[in-house]
Design an enzyme around this catalytic site. Sequence first.
Site, PDB file in Angstrom:
ATOM      1  N   ASP A 333       0.939  -1.302  -0.108  1.00  0.00           N
ATOM      2  CA  ASP A 333       0.111   0.260  -0.006  1.00  0.00           C
ATOM      3  C   ASP A 333       0.861   1.229   0.066  1.00  0.00           C
ATOM      4  O   ASP A 333       1.649   1.686   1.098  1.00  0.00           O
ATOM      5  CB  ASP A 333      -1.048  -0.019   1.214  1.00  0.00           C
ATOM      6  CG  ASP A 333      -0.394  -0.405   2.682  1.00  0.00           C
ATOM      7  OD1 ASP A 333       0.854  -1.117   2.520  1.00  0.00           O
ATOM      8  OD2 ASP A 333      -1.040   0.029   3.510  1.00  0.00           O
ATOM      9  N   GLU A 534      12.690   2.263   7.008  1.00  0.00           N
ATOM     10  CA  GLU A 534      11.665   1.334   6.873  1.00  0.00           C
ATOM     11  C   GLU A 534      11.864   0.833   5.084  1.00  0.00           C
ATOM     12  O   GLU A 534      11.562  -0.251   4.803  1.00  0.00           O
ATOM     13  CB  GLU A 534      10.119   1.984   6.652  1.00  0.00           C
ATOM     14  CG  GLU A 534       9.069   1.435   6.114  1.00  0.00           C
ATOM     15  CD  GLU A 534       7.891   2.401   6.106  1.00  0.00           C
ATOM     16  OE1 GLU A 534       6.851   1.716   6.109  1.00  0.00           O
ATOM     17  OE2 GLU A 534       8.105   3.448   6.049  1.00  0.00           O
TER      18      GLU A 534
END
Length: 580
Positions: A333, A534
Amino acid sequence: MLVQFLLIIISKILVTVTVSSSAFHMESDSGPVKSSTPVVSFLERVQDAAFNIYGTRVDPKTYVDMPLKFDLRVTQEAFDKLVEGKVSVSAEEFTRFTESYLESAGDDMERLEAEDYVEEPRGFLANVEHSEVREWALKVHSLWNSLTRRVRVKVNSETQLHTLLPLPEPFLIPGSRFRELYYWDSYWVIRGLLVSKMYKTATAIVTNLVSLVDEYGFAPNGARAYYTNRSQPPLLSAMIYEIYSSTGDTQLVKRCLPALQKEYKFWNSGIHKVTVQDAQGCTHTLNRYYAMWNKPRPEAFVKDKAYASKLLNASEKQHFYRELASAAESGWDFSTRWMRDPSDLTTLATTSVIPVDLNAFLLGMERNIALFAEVTGDYNAAKHFLKLSDARKKAMNSVLWNEDMKQWLDYWLTDSTCEETQVWEARHQNRNVFASNFIPLWMEPFYTDTSLVGRVVESLKSSGLLRVAGVATSLTNSGQQWDFPNGWAPIQHMLVEGLLKSGLEEGRLLAEEIAVRWITTNYKAYNRTGVMHEKIDVEHYGKFGGGGLYAPQTGFGWSNGVVLAFLEEFGWPRDRNIDY
């Protein structure tokens, strides 16, 4: 000519999806299956007020993570009084309200040191000989303590004041805004914990996920009430397999097997299951992502509404909200992989895609359950799940494999609804190159086929995905975070491990090349910023990734785990350069 003929035949595959009455009712967008809890609905209002005051500086998730200090009725009455008759609320008034009636996001958990953490475990990364790399690896190892949490006792008795779900054991959060247990992140966290010899902490994470499956019938996206409308890539069986392989813990397998069978049923019935009938009349079963939700996601409530504002009617908006949540279920996403128009997020069509990686993960689940059933002495179940995995392999080869590109490709569908049966005509394979096209190589039925692996390796080398600092997620620079130029730790790891397991020398050489690039860029980014990131910009050594709907995050669970797993596999010689 034969290849072209076969591709024409495949392109005419007809896809039939048969769903139950309740599932059909859900497809009609009459309402979400999973209701939002009262506290979530209230905190959405708070989030809305914050957005009106602070605009895009607001991280919407912060507000739905805030615990209530008082009973919901009391808190709502105070908020209603605050906003009554006002076009807008001042920042000062809003701050007074939040400080008086809400705890800070994250206050429903407490930090703790993992019981099995030691500063330098015996035998830790024995083949990392480079002193600076070893020093950095120990710093990465120490991050497990900064990410370890436990749900506060009061959450168990005051669930109506929290969006956090109760969990029986300590767990690790990914980091930053992700301040709860996440499903698929946990696989790579566990891989890192096993390198760190933290077997008890790894097992505790699995215990928590199994408790969620027992409660909801599946593992939610994360351990928040607002995540119970969807799952994430199903890797619980893979987590158990890795722990079992490291510890031989047969009791863990016995405890977890019923939950795995329950999770398998979730993914292989109703809305997630797609039955494919090809031109020769052969039927195959494959799966898709499909969230049980048709409203704005609570953790992105204001942003989802803003994107949907361009749509004309309520039905279109409900459909878009379901596609957003389904893309979140995929873990990707967001990405042009799910979009009909790469420039327009509202063209998300996740539920109309048969994804390569999801079906690879489910094939892995089938084989793992077969192994676990054999371990526990249930030989009939073992035989049954092996048969299911064989059928899925055949389906993936028939529907998703593209011999011309030598990759597995997502399949796009067009839909038309007819009473309780949805009949789809397959449009085409998505011939765009995504890293997910190569994920089946991670699974045993594929990596053991040396002829196939050789062709896939050549395809990966020429795909354009291999960049200076790792493997890109796609070749499209859309501004979405699961597109170019971002690379993600899970993708690197699945590809590298699949290449290694093949046993081919060319596979191992490519695997080591990818791993060295990934270790190097993470090392450099850490030295520049002091944190693990991340995601990574694979076009530049030491640059972290960007894009998407939230600021880049640090911490970071799966990045730590993959770096440690790569260092354990490949080591780092004294004379290998690390500072490009």
